[in-house]
Design an enzyme around this catalytic site. Structure first.
Site, PDB file in Angstrom:
ATOM      1  CB  ALA A  32      41.375  50.273 109.598  1.00 49.58           C
ATOM      2  CG  HIS A  37      41.434  53.712 102.779  1.00 50.95           C
ATOM      3  ND1 HIS A  37      41.076  52.653 103.574  1.00 50.95           N
ATOM      4  CD2 HIS A  37      40.827  54.793 103.332  1.00 50.95           C
ATOM      5  CE1 HIS A  37      40.302  53.065 104.563  1.00 50.95           C
ATOM      6  NE2 HIS A  37      40.129  54.369 104.441  1.00 50.95           N
TER       7      HIS A  37
HETATM    8  P1  AMP Z   1      38.547  57.197 106.083  1.00 49.84           P
HETATM    9  O1  AMP Z   1      39.783  56.445 106.425  1.00 49.84           O
HETATM   10  O2  AMP Z   1      37.295  56.432 106.316  1.00 49.84           O
HETATM   11  O3  AMP Z   1      38.525  58.588 106.678  1.00 49.84           O
HETATM   12  O4  AMP Z   1      38.600  57.405 104.502  1.00 49.84           O
HETATM   13  C1  AMP Z   1      39.672  58.054 103.875  1.00 49.84           C
HETATM   14  C2  AMP Z   1      39.310  58.362 102.446  1.00 49.84           C
HETATM   15  O5  AMP Z   1      39.023  57.140 101.743  1.00 49.84           O
HETATM   16  C3  AMP Z   1      38.028  59.228 102.335  1.00 49.84           C
HETATM   17  O6  AMP Z   1      38.195  60.181 101.304  1.00 49.84           O
HETATM   18  C4  AMP Z   1      36.985  58.209 101.991  1.00 49.84           C
HETATM   19  O7  AMP Z   1      35.861  58.737 101.295  1.00 49.84           O
HETATM   20  C5  AMP Z   1      37.764  57.241 101.113  1.00 49.84           C
HETATM   21  N1  AMP Z   1      37.087  55.934 101.076  1.00 49.84           N
HETATM   22  C6  AMP Z   1      36.576  55.264 102.133  1.00 49.84           C
HETATM   23  N2  AMP Z   1      35.959  54.138 101.738  1.00 49.84           N
HETATM   24  C7  AMP Z   1      36.085  54.098 100.376  1.00 49.84           C
HETATM   25  C8  AMP Z   1      35.648  53.186  99.363  1.00 49.84           C
HETATM   26  N3  AMP Z   1      34.958  52.085  99.665  1.00 49.84           N
HETATM   27  N4  AMP Z   1      35.964  53.463  98.077  1.00 49.84           N
HETATM   28  C9  AMP Z   1      36.674  54.582  97.752  1.00 49.84           C
HETATM   29  N5  AMP Z   1      37.101  55.489  98.665  1.00 49.84           N
HETATM   30  C10 AMP Z   1      36.814  55.249  99.957  1.00 49.84           C
END
Ligand code: AMP
Length: 282
Positions: A32, A37
Protein backbone atom coordinates in the site's frame (compact mmCIF):
# COMPACT_ATOMS: atom_id res chain seq x y z
CA UNK A 1 12.28 -4.24 -12.48
CA UNK A 2 12.49 -7.95 -11.79
CA UNK A 3 9.87 -9.47 -9.49
CA UNK A 4 10.72 -12.48 -7.33
CA UNK A 5 8.35 -14.55 -5.25
CA UNK A 6 10.85 -17.14 -4.05
CA UNK A 7 13.64 -16.49 -1.58
CA UNK A 8 16.16 -18.91 -3.08
CA UNK A 9 15.85 -17.41 -6.56
CA UNK A 10 16.18 -13.87 -5.24
CA UNK A 11 19.22 -14.87 -3.16
CA UNK A 12 20.95 -16.40 -6.23
CA UNK A 13 20.17 -13.36 -8.37
CA UNK A 14 21.52 -10.91 -5.76
CA UNK A 15 24.66 -12.96 -5.10
CA UNK A 16 25.47 -12.59 -8.78
CA UNK A 17 24.95 -8.80 -8.55
CA UNK A 18 27.29 -8.54 -5.55
CA UNK A 19 29.92 -10.61 -7.40
CA UNK A 20 29.63 -7.92 -10.08
CA UNK A 21 30.46 -5.25 -7.48
CA UNK A 22 26.98 -3.83 -7.00
CA UNK A 23 25.87 -2.63 -3.57
CA UNK A 24 22.45 -3.77 -2.46
CA UNK A 25 20.11 -1.16 -0.94
CA UNK A 26 17.04 -2.69 0.70
CA UNK A 27 13.67 -1.17 1.56
CA UNK A 28 11.31 -3.54 3.39
CA UNK A 29 7.62 -2.55 3.28
CA UNK A 30 4.17 -3.94 3.86
CA UNK A 31 2.82 -2.48 0.61
CA UNK A 32 0.00 0.00 0.00
CA UNK A 33 2.86 2.24 -1.01
CA UNK A 34 2.80 6.03 -0.77
CA UNK A 35 5.31 8.81 -1.40
CA UNK A 36 6.97 8.14 1.99
CA UNK A 37 7.94 4.61 0.95
CA UNK A 38 8.94 5.86 -2.48
CA UNK A 39 11.25 8.48 -0.94
CA UNK A 40 13.26 5.60 0.60
CA UNK A 41 13.45 3.82 -2.78
CA UNK A 42 14.53 7.03 -4.54
CA UNK A 43 17.13 7.64 -1.84
CA UNK A 44 18.65 4.17 -2.34
CA UNK A 45 18.59 4.62 -6.12
CA UNK A 46 20.20 8.09 -5.86
CA UNK A 47 22.95 6.63 -3.66
CA UNK A 48 23.85 4.27 -6.49
CA UNK A 49 22.43 1.17 -4.82
CA UNK A 50 21.06 -1.83 -6.65
CA UNK A 51 17.64 -1.22 -5.13
CA UNK A 52 15.56 -4.04 -3.71
CA UNK A 53 12.12 -3.42 -2.22
CA UNK A 54 10.02 -6.07 -0.49
CA UNK A 55 6.27 -6.05 -0.04
CA UNK A 56 5.15 -8.49 2.61
CA UNK A 57 2.22 -8.08 4.95
CA UNK A 58 3.79 -9.80 7.91
CA UNK A 59 1.12 -11.57 9.99
CA UNK A 60 3.32 -12.04 13.06
CA UNK A 61 3.71 -8.32 13.75
CA UNK A 62 -0.02 -7.64 13.96
CA UNK A 63 -1.24 -7.95 17.52
CA UNK A 64 -4.72 -7.04 16.26
CA UNK A 65 -6.16 -9.60 13.82
CA UNK A 66 -8.69 -7.13 12.42
CA UNK A 67 -5.91 -4.62 11.65
CA UNK A 68 -4.14 -7.37 9.67
CA UNK A 69 -7.26 -8.41 7.78
CA UNK A 70 -8.19 -4.82 6.92
CA UNK A 71 -4.69 -3.61 6.04
CA UNK A 72 -4.89 -2.03 2.55
CA UNK A 73 -3.46 -4.00 -0.39
CA UNK A 74 -2.76 -2.37 -3.77
CA UNK A 75 -0.06 -4.49 -5.40
CA UNK A 76 -0.62 -3.38 -9.02
CA UNK A 77 -0.41 0.31 -8.14
CA UNK A 78 2.63 -0.43 -5.89
CA UNK A 79 4.46 -2.09 -8.80
CA UNK A 80 3.76 0.93 -11.01
CA UNK A 81 5.12 3.33 -8.35
CA UNK A 82 8.26 1.23 -7.85
CA UNK A 83 8.90 1.14 -11.60
CA UNK A 84 8.64 4.94 -11.75
CA UNK A 85 11.01 5.30 -8.77
CA UNK A 86 13.79 3.27 -10.39
CA UNK A 87 13.50 0.17 -8.19
CA UNK A 88 15.52 -2.74 -9.57
CA UNK A 89 13.96 -5.69 -7.77
CA UNK A 90 10.67 -6.34 -6.00
CA UNK A 91 10.42 -9.26 -3.62
CA UNK A 92 6.81 -10.34 -3.23
CA UNK A 93 6.82 -13.53 -1.16
CA UNK A 94 3.94 -15.54 0.31
CA UNK A 95 3.56 -16.25 4.04
CA UNK A 96 4.68 -19.87 3.40
CA UNK A 97 7.83 -18.62 1.67
CA UNK A 98 8.76 -16.39 4.60
CA UNK A 99 7.78 -18.87 7.33
CA UNK A 100 8.52 -22.25 5.78
CA UNK A 101 8.25 -24.12 9.08
CA UNK A 102 5.22 -22.08 10.23
CA UNK A 103 5.25 -18.82 12.17
CA UNK A 104 5.77 -20.56 15.53
CA UNK A 105 9.00 -22.27 14.49
CA UNK A 106 10.87 -19.08 13.68
CA UNK A 107 13.61 -17.80 16.00
CA UNK A 108 12.70 -14.76 18.11
CA UNK A 109 14.86 -11.99 19.56
CA UNK A 110 14.79 -10.15 22.87
CA UNK A 111 14.79 -6.37 22.59
CA UNK A 112 14.73 -5.79 26.35
CA UNK A 113 13.68 -2.29 27.45
CA UNK A 114 12.65 -1.25 23.91
CA UNK A 115 9.92 -3.89 23.95
CA UNK A 116 8.47 -2.67 27.26
CA UNK A 117 7.56 0.92 26.32
CA UNK A 118 5.32 2.83 23.88
CA UNK A 119 4.67 0.57 20.85
CA UNK A 120 6.09 -2.42 22.72
CA UNK A 121 3.76 -1.90 25.67
CA UNK A 122 0.70 -1.08 23.57
CA UNK A 123 1.18 -3.77 20.91
CA UNK A 124 2.26 -6.96 22.71
CA UNK A 125 4.21 -9.27 20.40
CA UNK A 126 4.59 -6.62 17.70
CA UNK A 127 8.38 -6.28 17.89
CA UNK A 128 8.78 -10.03 18.21
CA UNK A 129 7.13 -10.26 14.77
CA UNK A 130 9.23 -7.40 13.41
CA UNK A 131 12.40 -9.18 14.60
CA UNK A 132 11.32 -12.44 12.96
CA UNK A 133 10.57 -10.97 9.57
CA UNK A 134 13.46 -8.50 9.39
CA UNK A 135 16.00 -11.17 10.35
CA UNK A 136 14.58 -13.47 7.65
CA UNK A 137 14.60 -10.71 5.03
CA UNK A 138 18.17 -9.65 5.90
CA UNK A 139 19.27 -13.26 5.58
CA UNK A 140 17.75 -13.53 2.10
CA UNK A 141 18.66 -10.09 0.68
CA UNK A 142 21.99 -9.56 2.49
CA UNK A 143 21.91 -5.79 1.84
CA UNK A 144 24.81 -3.40 2.21
CA UNK A 145 22.42 -0.61 3.25
CA UNK A 146 19.00 -0.82 4.85
CA UNK A 147 16.62 2.12 4.37
CA UNK A 148 14.04 2.82 7.08
CA UNK A 149 11.69 5.70 7.90
CA UNK A 150 11.83 7.85 11.02
CA UNK A 151 8.01 7.58 11.07
CA UNK A 152 8.57 4.25 12.89
CA UNK A 153 11.28 5.55 15.20
CA UNK A 154 11.01 2.83 17.82
CA UNK A 155 11.08 0.19 15.09
CA UNK A 156 14.29 1.77 13.77
CA UNK A 157 15.83 1.38 17.24
CA UNK A 158 14.62 -2.21 17.50
CA UNK A 159 16.14 -3.01 14.09
CA UNK A 160 19.40 -1.30 15.10
CA UNK A 161 19.48 -3.64 18.10
CA UNK A 162 18.59 -6.63 15.90
CA UNK A 163 21.56 -5.81 13.64
CA UNK A 164 23.78 -5.86 16.76
CA UNK A 165 22.31 -9.17 17.93
CA UNK A 166 22.73 -10.71 14.47
CA UNK A 167 26.34 -9.48 14.38
CA UNK A 168 26.13 -7.51 11.13
CA UNK A 169 28.43 -4.54 11.84
CA UNK A 170 29.00 -3.76 8.16
CA UNK A 171 25.28 -3.30 7.46
CA UNK A 172 24.68 0.41 7.01
CA UNK A 173 21.39 1.88 8.27
CA UNK A 174 19.89 4.99 6.67
CA UNK A 175 16.93 6.58 8.46
CA UNK A 176 14.95 9.01 6.28
CA UNK A 177 12.67 11.83 7.43
CA UNK A 178 8.90 11.39 7.58
CA UNK A 179 7.00 12.55 4.52
CA UNK A 180 3.79 14.40 5.38
CA UNK A 181 0.57 15.48 3.72
CA UNK A 182 0.05 19.24 3.30
CA UNK A 183 -1.72 19.56 6.65
CA UNK A 184 1.12 17.75 8.45
CA UNK A 185 -0.41 14.27 8.71
CA UNK A 186 2.37 11.69 8.41
CA UNK A 187 1.86 9.59 5.27
CA UNK A 188 0.80 6.09 6.21
CA UNK A 189 -0.82 3.15 4.44
CA UNK A 190 -3.47 3.14 7.17
CA UNK A 191 -4.54 6.70 6.22
CA UNK A 192 -6.40 5.11 3.29
CA UNK A 193 -8.83 3.62 5.73
CA UNK A 194 -9.80 6.96 7.28
CA UNK A 195 -13.27 8.28 6.48
CA UNK A 196 -13.46 11.88 5.25
CA UNK A 197 -14.34 13.32 8.70
CA UNK A 198 -11.62 11.20 10.35
CA UNK A 199 -9.09 12.35 7.75
CA UNK A 200 -10.02 15.97 8.43
CA UNK A 201 -9.18 15.46 12.11
CA UNK A 202 -6.09 13.27 11.72
CA UNK A 203 -3.56 16.12 11.42
CA UNK A 204 -4.26 16.86 15.09
CA UNK A 205 -1.60 14.28 15.97
CA UNK A 206 1.05 16.34 14.21
CA UNK A 207 -0.31 19.56 15.70
CA UNK A 208 0.08 18.03 19.18
CA UNK A 209 3.71 17.10 18.42
CA UNK A 210 4.41 20.63 17.19
CA UNK A 211 2.83 22.15 20.30
CA UNK A 212 5.01 19.90 22.49
CA UNK A 213 8.01 21.21 20.60
CA UNK A 214 6.89 24.85 20.74
CA UNK A 215 6.02 24.79 24.45
CA UNK A 216 9.48 23.49 25.31
CA UNK A 217 10.29 27.09 26.27
CA UNK A 218 7.61 26.97 29.01
CA UNK A 219 9.42 23.97 30.47
CA UNK A 220 6.47 21.92 31.76
CA UNK A 221 5.87 18.78 29.73
CA UNK A 222 3.20 17.38 32.07
CA UNK A 223 0.91 20.35 31.34
CA UNK A 224 1.38 20.14 27.55
CA UNK A 225 0.97 16.36 27.66
CA UNK A 226 -2.37 16.74 29.47
CA UNK A 227 -3.53 19.50 27.09
CA UNK A 228 -2.79 17.27 24.10
CA UNK A 229 -4.41 14.19 25.63
CA UNK A 230 -7.54 16.16 26.59
CA UNK A 231 -7.77 17.75 23.15
CA UNK A 232 -7.41 14.38 21.40
CA UNK A 233 -10.15 12.88 23.58
CA UNK A 234 -12.41 15.91 23.01
CA UNK A 235 -12.04 15.43 19.24
CA UNK A 236 -12.97 11.75 19.45
CA UNK A 237 -9.53 10.08 19.45
CA UNK A 238 -8.45 7.39 21.87
CA UNK A 239 -4.89 8.38 22.75
CA UNK A 240 -2.51 5.53 23.72
CA UNK A 241 0.46 7.68 24.60
CA UNK A 242 1.77 11.23 24.31
CA UNK A 243 5.41 10.87 25.28
CA UNK A 244 8.74 12.63 25.51
CA UNK A 245 11.96 10.61 25.39
CA UNK A 246 15.71 10.71 25.01
CA UNK A 247 16.13 10.17 21.26
CA UNK A 248 19.33 8.17 21.83
CA UNK A 249 17.75 5.34 23.77
CA UNK A 250 14.02 6.10 24.16
CA UNK A 251 14.33 6.47 27.94
CA UNK A 252 11.09 8.28 28.80
CA UNK A 253 11.41 11.80 30.17
CA UNK A 254 8.96 13.30 32.65
CA UNK A 255 10.05 16.79 31.62
CA UNK A 256 12.04 18.58 28.93
CA UNK A 257 15.77 17.98 29.34
CA UNK A 258 18.01 20.05 27.11
CA UNK A 259 21.06 17.99 28.03
CA UNK A 260 19.86 15.14 25.75
CA UNK A 261 18.45 15.00 22.20
CA UNK A 262 14.68 14.79 22.64
CA UNK A 263 11.91 13.15 20.64
CA UNK A 264 8.18 13.41 21.18
CA UNK A 265 6.02 10.47 20.12
CA UNK A 266 2.30 9.93 19.90
CA UNK A 267 -0.11 7.07 19.24
CA UNK A 268 -3.87 7.38 19.04
CA UNK A 269 -6.81 5.58 17.55
CA UNK A 270 -9.43 7.33 15.51
CA UNK A 271 -12.30 4.92 15.13
CA UNK A 272 -10.60 1.60 14.42
CA UNK A 273 -7.53 3.15 12.81
CA UNK A 274 -4.39 3.38 14.91
CA UNK A 275 -2.00 6.17 13.92
CA UNK A 276 1.51 6.95 15.18
CA UNK A 277 3.84 9.88 14.65
CA UNK A 278 6.89 11.56 16.17
CA UNK A 279 9.18 14.54 15.75
CA UNK A 280 12.68 15.21 16.98
CA UNK A 281 12.74 18.35 19.13
CA UNK A 282 15.02 21.16 18.02
P1 AMP B 1 5.55 -0.02 6.28
O1 AMP B 1 5.09 -0.40 4.92
O2 AMP B 1 4.56 0.78 7.04
O3 AMP B 1 6.11 -1.20 7.06
O4 AMP B 1 6.78 0.97 6.06
C1 AMP B 1 7.91 0.59 5.33
C2 AMP B 1 9.01 1.60 5.54
O5 AMP B 1 8.57 2.90 5.09
C3 AMP B 1 9.38 1.78 7.03
O6 AMP B 1 10.78 1.92 7.16
C4 AMP B 1 8.65 3.04 7.39
O7 AMP B 1 9.22 3.74 8.49
C5 AMP B 1 8.76 3.84 6.11
N1 AMP B 1 7.72 4.88 6.07
C6 AMP B 1 6.41 4.72 6.39
N2 AMP B 1 5.75 5.88 6.32
C7 AMP B 1 6.67 6.82 5.95
C8 AMP B 1 6.62 8.23 5.73
N3 AMP B 1 5.49 8.92 5.86
N4 AMP B 1 7.76 8.86 5.36
C9 AMP B 1 8.93 8.17 5.22
N5 AMP B 1 9.05 6.84 5.43
C10 AMP B 1 7.93 6.17 5.79
Amino acid sequence: MVIFKEAAQLGDFLRHKVENNLNIGFIPTMGALHSGHISLVKNAHAQGMFTVCSIFLNPTQFNDKKDYEQYPVSTDADIEMLLQAGCDVLFLPSVEEMYPGGTDKMKTYDFGYLDTILEGANRPGHFKGVGQIVSRLLDIVKPHTLYLGQKDYQQCMVIKKLIEILGLPSLNLVISPTLREQDGLAMSSRNRRLTEPQRALAALLYQCLVSIQTKQAGGNFAIVQKECTDLLIAKGFTPEYVALADANNLQLLSNYDNSVPMITLIAAKIGEIRLIDNILLQ
